[in-house]
Design a protein around this motif. Structure first.
Motif, PDB file in Angstrom:
ATOM      1  N   ARG A 119     -12.766  10.498  -4.214  1.00  0.00           N
ATOM      2  CA  ARG A 119     -14.303   9.711  -3.598  1.00  0.00           C
ATOM      3  C   ARG A 119     -15.256   9.371  -4.825  1.00  0.00           C
ATOM      4  N   LYS A 146       0.538  -1.471  -0.588  1.00  0.00           N
ATOM      5  CA  LYS A 146      -0.019  -0.255   0.118  1.00  0.00           C
ATOM      6  C   LYS A 146       0.751   1.273   0.105  1.00  0.00           C
ATOM      7  N   THR A 173      -1.408   8.638  -9.546  1.00  0.00           N
ATOM      8  CA  THR A 173      -2.271   8.436  -8.298  1.00  0.00           C
ATOM      9  C   THR A 173      -2.846   9.262  -7.323  1.00  0.00           C
ATOM     10  N   ARG A 220      -9.114   4.714  -5.483  1.00  0.00           N
ATOM     11  CA  ARG A 220      -8.019   3.564  -4.612  1.00  0.00           C
ATOM     12  C   ARG A 220      -8.611   2.138  -3.548  1.00  0.00           C
ATOM     13  N   ASP A 221      -9.606   2.601  -3.340  1.00  0.00           N
ATOM     14  CA  ASP A 221      -9.476   1.239  -1.990  1.00  0.00           C
ATOM     15  C   ASP A 221     -11.132   0.334  -2.539  1.00  0.00           C
ATOM     16  N   LEU A 222     -11.358   0.824  -3.826  1.00  0.00           N
ATOM     17  CA  LEU A 222     -12.244  -0.292  -4.247  1.00  0.00           C
ATOM     18  C   LEU A 222     -11.387  -0.712  -5.626  1.00  0.00           C
ATOM     19  N   ALA A 273     -16.165   6.767  -0.973  1.00  0.00           N
ATOM     20  CA  ALA A 273     -14.954   6.030  -0.340  1.00  0.00           C
ATOM     21  C   ALA A 273     -13.960   5.822  -2.005  1.00  0.00           C
ATOM     22  N   ALA A 274     -12.959   6.788  -1.335  1.00  0.00           N
ATOM     23  CA  ALA A 274     -11.831   6.725  -2.124  1.00  0.00           C
ATOM     24  C   ALA A 274     -12.190   5.109  -2.972  1.00  0.00           C
ATOM     25  N   ARG A 301      -7.675   9.004  -5.555  1.00  0.00           N
ATOM     26  CA  ARG A 301      -8.073   9.589  -4.303  1.00  0.00           C
ATOM     27  C   ARG A 301      -9.544  10.402  -4.386  1.00  0.00           C
ATOM     28  N   GLN A 321       2.677   1.388  -3.266  1.00  0.00           N
ATOM     29  CA  GLN A 321       1.399   2.014  -4.710  1.00  0.00           C
ATOM     30  C   GLN A 321       0.988   3.962  -4.190  1.00  0.00           C
ATOM     31  N   THR A 322       1.084   4.290  -2.662  1.00  0.00           N
ATOM     32  CA  THR A 322       0.831   5.514  -2.426  1.00  0.00           C
ATOM     33  C   THR A 322       1.925   6.589  -2.769  1.00  0.00           C
TER      34      THR A 322
END
Length: 232
Positions: free
Chosen positions: A131, A8, A125, A144-146, A141-142, A129, A11-12
């Motif tokens: 949402r 993680k 990247t 990147r989390d999906l 949700a962001a 971010r 990736q960030t």
């Protein structure tokens, strides 16, 4: 730090990511962002394609094994240069943001206009971010989390380095072979973390080679031959 946290963080830190174009095409824009030409995030961002970057690195790696198809090392370097210029010319903005020299200013570059079938695109990247609303729950949700993403910086840097290597001065077959070997290691190191992506676009995955012919500029094969000759 566990492996998941390490991945993680990597990736960030990366400036760019490989993501499925279909994932971005499923993200519908809010009403105030829509335009006549864009109703999804893919259409809004219009990102460059990722498949050609991966494919070009893989082809470059394959071509470093000079002689397999009767081409000389020098000819392989010219062929690698040609495909690298074609691919990198479409990625000028991304190279510039990584503080690398653009290629689209090169007079030998001609931009392609034909439609291409693709799976991956290259996005900043920061764009992940954003949402978005999750359809099932209605929560925000962001992105990147999906959706799945893979850092693309290493591949971009690697192909730029590959191109630079093809311009290095070399006049003998051994010097051409040394450049091809360097390209092989550069390409393989960048591609190995992307093996799942390669398989998704039906390209053979890679293994980073371990055997080097040239060590600190010395041709070890020639040294072995000298040693064998002197012992006879």
């Amino acid at each position: 730090m566990n492996h998941m946290a390490t991945d993680k963080a990597r990736q960030t830190r990366a400036r760019f990511q490989f993501v499925f174009g279909s994932d971005l095409d499923c993200v519908e824009l809010d009403e105030d962002e829509r335009t006549p030409d864009a109703s999804t995030l893919l259409e809004l961002l219009s990102p460059p394609l990722g498949d050609p970057l991966l494919a070009t690195l893989r082809k470059s790696l394959a071509m470093t094994y000079a002689g397999a198809d009767l081409r000389s090392s020098e000819e392989c370097l010219r062929n690698i240069r040609a495909i690298a210029i074609t691919t990198l010319g479409e990625l000028g903005d991304q190279l510039e943001k990584l503080r690398l020299a653009r290629i689209d200013a090169d007079p030998s570059f001609q931009r392609g206009h034909s439609a291409q079938v693709f799976k991956y695109v290259i996005v900043a990247t920061g764009d992940l971010r954003r949402r978005v609303t999750v359809a099932e729950s209605g929560r925000r949700a962001a992105l990147r989390d999906l959706i799945a993403s893979t850092p693309a910086d290493a591949a971009l840097r690697a192909l730029r380095q590959v191109l630079s290597l093809t311009f290095e001065e070399a006049t003998t077959p051994a010097q051409h072979d040394r450049l091809l070997e360097e390209i092989r290691f550069v390409a393989a190191k960048a591609l190995a973390p992307c093996n799942e992506l390669l398989e998704a676009i039906e390209i053979e995955p890679v293994v980073v080679p371990t055997l080097r012919r040239f060590v600190d500029g010395v041709d070890t094969f020639a040294e072995v031959e000298k040693a064998e000759s002197s012992s006879e």
